[in-house]
Design an enzyme around this catalytic site. Structure first.
Site, PDB file in Angstrom:
ATOM      1  N   LYS A   1      -0.829  -9.113  -3.760  1.00  0.00           N
ATOM      2  CA  LYS A   1       0.429  -8.713  -3.115  1.00  0.00           C
ATOM      3  C   LYS A   1       1.164  -9.915  -2.540  1.00  0.00           C
ATOM      4  O   LYS A   1       2.264  -9.793  -2.024  1.00  0.00           O
ATOM      5  CB  LYS A   1       0.150  -7.710  -1.996  1.00  0.00           C
ATOM      6  CG  LYS A   1      -0.481  -6.441  -2.521  1.00  0.00           C
ATOM      7  CD  LYS A   1      -0.065  -5.258  -1.735  1.00  0.00           C
ATOM      8  CE  LYS A   1      -1.022  -4.116  -1.960  1.00  0.00           C
ATOM      9  NZ  LYS A   1      -0.426  -3.038  -2.722  1.00  0.00           N
TER      10      LYS A   1
ATOM     11  N   CYS B   1      -0.331   6.439  -1.860  1.00  0.00           N
ATOM     12  CA  CYS B   1      -1.676   6.332  -1.262  1.00  0.00           C
ATOM     13  C   CYS B   1      -1.603   6.449   0.255  1.00  0.00           C
ATOM     14  O   CYS B   1      -2.318   5.737   0.981  1.00  0.00           O
ATOM     15  CB  CYS B   1      -2.373   5.024  -1.646  1.00  0.00           C
ATOM     16  SG  CYS B   1      -2.683   4.868  -3.390  1.00  0.00           S
TER      17      CYS B   1
HETATM   18  N1  PMP Z   1      -3.371  -1.389   2.578  1.00  0.00           N
HETATM   19  C1  PMP Z   1      -2.067  -1.371   2.298  1.00  0.00           C
HETATM   20  C2  PMP Z   1      -1.074  -1.279   3.436  1.00  0.00           C
HETATM   21  C3  PMP Z   1      -1.621  -1.460   0.978  1.00  0.00           C
HETATM   22  O1  PMP Z   1      -0.322  -1.444   0.707  1.00  0.00           O
HETATM   23  C4  PMP Z   1      -2.590  -1.560  -0.049  1.00  0.00           C
HETATM   24  C5  PMP Z   1      -2.166  -1.635  -1.502  1.00  0.00           C
HETATM   25  N2  PMP Z   1      -1.208  -0.704  -1.867  1.00  0.00           N
HETATM   26  C6  PMP Z   1      -3.940  -1.585   0.292  1.00  0.00           C
HETATM   27  C7  PMP Z   1      -4.288  -1.514   1.626  1.00  0.00           C
HETATM   28  C8  PMP Z   1      -5.020  -1.712  -0.736  1.00  0.00           C
HETATM   29  O2  PMP Z   1      -4.920  -2.911  -1.417  1.00  0.00           O
HETATM   30  P1  PMP Z   1      -5.850  -3.181  -2.688  1.00  0.00           P
HETATM   31  O3  PMP Z   1      -5.707  -1.983  -3.589  1.00  0.00           O
HETATM   32  O4  PMP Z   1      -5.285  -4.421  -3.293  1.00  0.00           O
HETATM   33  O5  PMP Z   1      -7.239  -3.354  -2.197  1.00  0.00           O
END
Ligand code: PMP
Length: 404
Positions: free
Chosen positions: A226, A363
């Site tokens: 990210k 999510c």
């Molecule tokens: N926390 C937040 C606020 C997120 O935006 C995300 C990814 N959408 C995650 C956790 C999880 O990240 P990852 O799937 O790369 O482990």
């Protein structure tokens, strides 16, 4: 328009400027960011010229790979302003980092009846690991409620925090609406009860500088993908005095001191938490992304993103049925609805016109439930987007709403 050399920055991102995008507009940066050429070159160079396993062999290539890998850790330390590089643990992402804290710190130090405080805004990654832990250890989870603006309702904090609260886990910026969370206030309140605080920085690191010492949080997590780095690599920052007393979660090579048939003793952090061969190219690639960021004027980049976001909102305001979700001060995310149309249909109509946005619950189902929504459409910006992207997005949305 703020001064930010957007044309030069765009040229740094092959996927943004070259043919692969075929004139498409990428506005799904909150899901994952594109990579500058220096990151691609670094990864390529690693595999072409340096590839060897780290921390194991005494040969030249392994020494070089280990040096690069540990220098990458130092780059992350500098990026977060941690006190020492031993406070930086490589993980496969933010999700893995949160699971590490839940399974190591949580299982060792939380007792039945203890409480964990979350917020309704959290990504599932910052909810489900705690739910699993709560079920196993007999803990209670509490949630700071969210207001219709997407801000947290801190008026309930004095009743939510108490001497049973042992851990607070909170996003730095919400991923569904882009609202910055009042992390400083929550950290200060949690400290009064000696509760540990984990901040999920997944949506913050690409947009702002982070200083974990100034924040004084106990843990800080983020994912490399990210923040313009590769996927499969992430970071857990932990205060050393905590990492030092935390037991390993996963066992294997790299994390031991001694192994006999009777048992094992474990090495110091951070390696104690890095069982097995790590994502070496990922760590080095992430460091390259962070070094790239350090060459930019980050304040100018943030102002530029705000300028794009404000323009986007202004231009969308007169689209029939357009409804913005969330309050002011959002970080590079515009979550919205169109009255009478399903978000999924909007997403499809936008994709047909070459615009990449995300639709759904992002999510963050408890957040959607709190807002009384099943989902939203989310356009998320990065500093390599430009006014043309914004205008094309707005034109496509207007067309989706009025013509289809
Ligand atoms: N926390 C937040 C606020 C997120 O935006 C995300 C990814 N959408 C995650 C956790 C999880 O990240 P990852 O799937 O790369 O482990």
């Amino acid at each position: 328009m703020p001064i930010f050399d957007i044309e030069s920055v765009r040229r740094d991102f092959p996927l943004i400027v070259n043919e692969t995008l075929e004139g498409r507009v990428y506005l799904d940066n909150a899901a994952t960011s594109q990579k500058p050429k220096c990151v691609l070159d670094t990864i390529n160079h690693y595999y072409a010229q340096q590839n060897a396993n780290v921390h194991r062999a005494s040969h030249h290539l392994s020494t070089q790979a280990t040096l690069a890998y540990e220098e990458a850790r130092e780059t992350v330390r500098h990026f977060l302003n941690a006190r020492s590089r031993e406070e930086i643990v490589w993980t496969s992402g933010a999700t893995a980092a949160i699971n590490l804290v839940a399974n190591s710190y949580g299982r060792r130090f939380l007792q039945p009846g203890d409480e964990i405080l979350l917020s309704e805004c959290e990504h599932h990654s910052n909810i489900v690991p705690w739910q699993l832990l709560a079920e196993e250890r007999g803990l209670t989870l509490r949630y700071i409620p969210v207001l219709p603006t997407g801000e947290l309702d801190l008026s309930e904090l004095p009743t939510l925090l108490n001497e049973r609260t042992k851990l607070v886990a909170l996003a730095h910026v919400s991923n569904s609406l882009g609202m910055p969370m009042p992390v400083e206030r929550v950290i200060a309140a949690a400290k009064r009860y000696r509760a540990r605080v984990l901040i999920d920085g997944s949506q913050a690191v690409a947009h702002d500088n982070v200083d974990v010492q100034a924040l004084d949080c106990d843990f800080y997590v983020f994912s490399g993908h990210k923040v313009f780095g590769p996927s499969g690599i992430g970071v857990l920052y932990g205060k050393y005095e905590l990492l030092e007393i935390m037991p390993p979660w996963q066992g294997g090579g790299e994390m031991i001191e001694q192994v006999s048939k009777r048992g094992a003793t474990f090495t110091l952090p951070p390696l104690r938490f890095e069982a097995g061969t790590p994502h070496i190219a990922g760590a080095i690639g992430l460091a390259s992304a962070l070094r790239y960021l350090s060459t930019l004027d980050r304040q100018a980049a943030a102002e530029y993103e705000r300028y794009l976001l404000n323009g986007m909102e202004r231009l969308c305001a007169d689209i029939p049925g357009f409804q913005l979700v969330g309050g002011q001060g959002r970080t590079s995310i515009m979550s919205f609805l169109v009255k009478g149309m399903h978000p999924q249909d909007i997403g499809t109509l936008m994709d047909m016109q070459g615009i990449a946005v995300r639709v759904g619950h992002h999510c963050a189902m408890p957040m959607m439930e709190a807002l009384g929504l099943s989902g939203t459409i989310r356009a998320s910006l990065a500093f390599y987007n430009n006014l043309d992207d914004v205008e094309r997005f707005v034109d496509a949305l207007r067309k989706a709403v009025t013509e289809f």
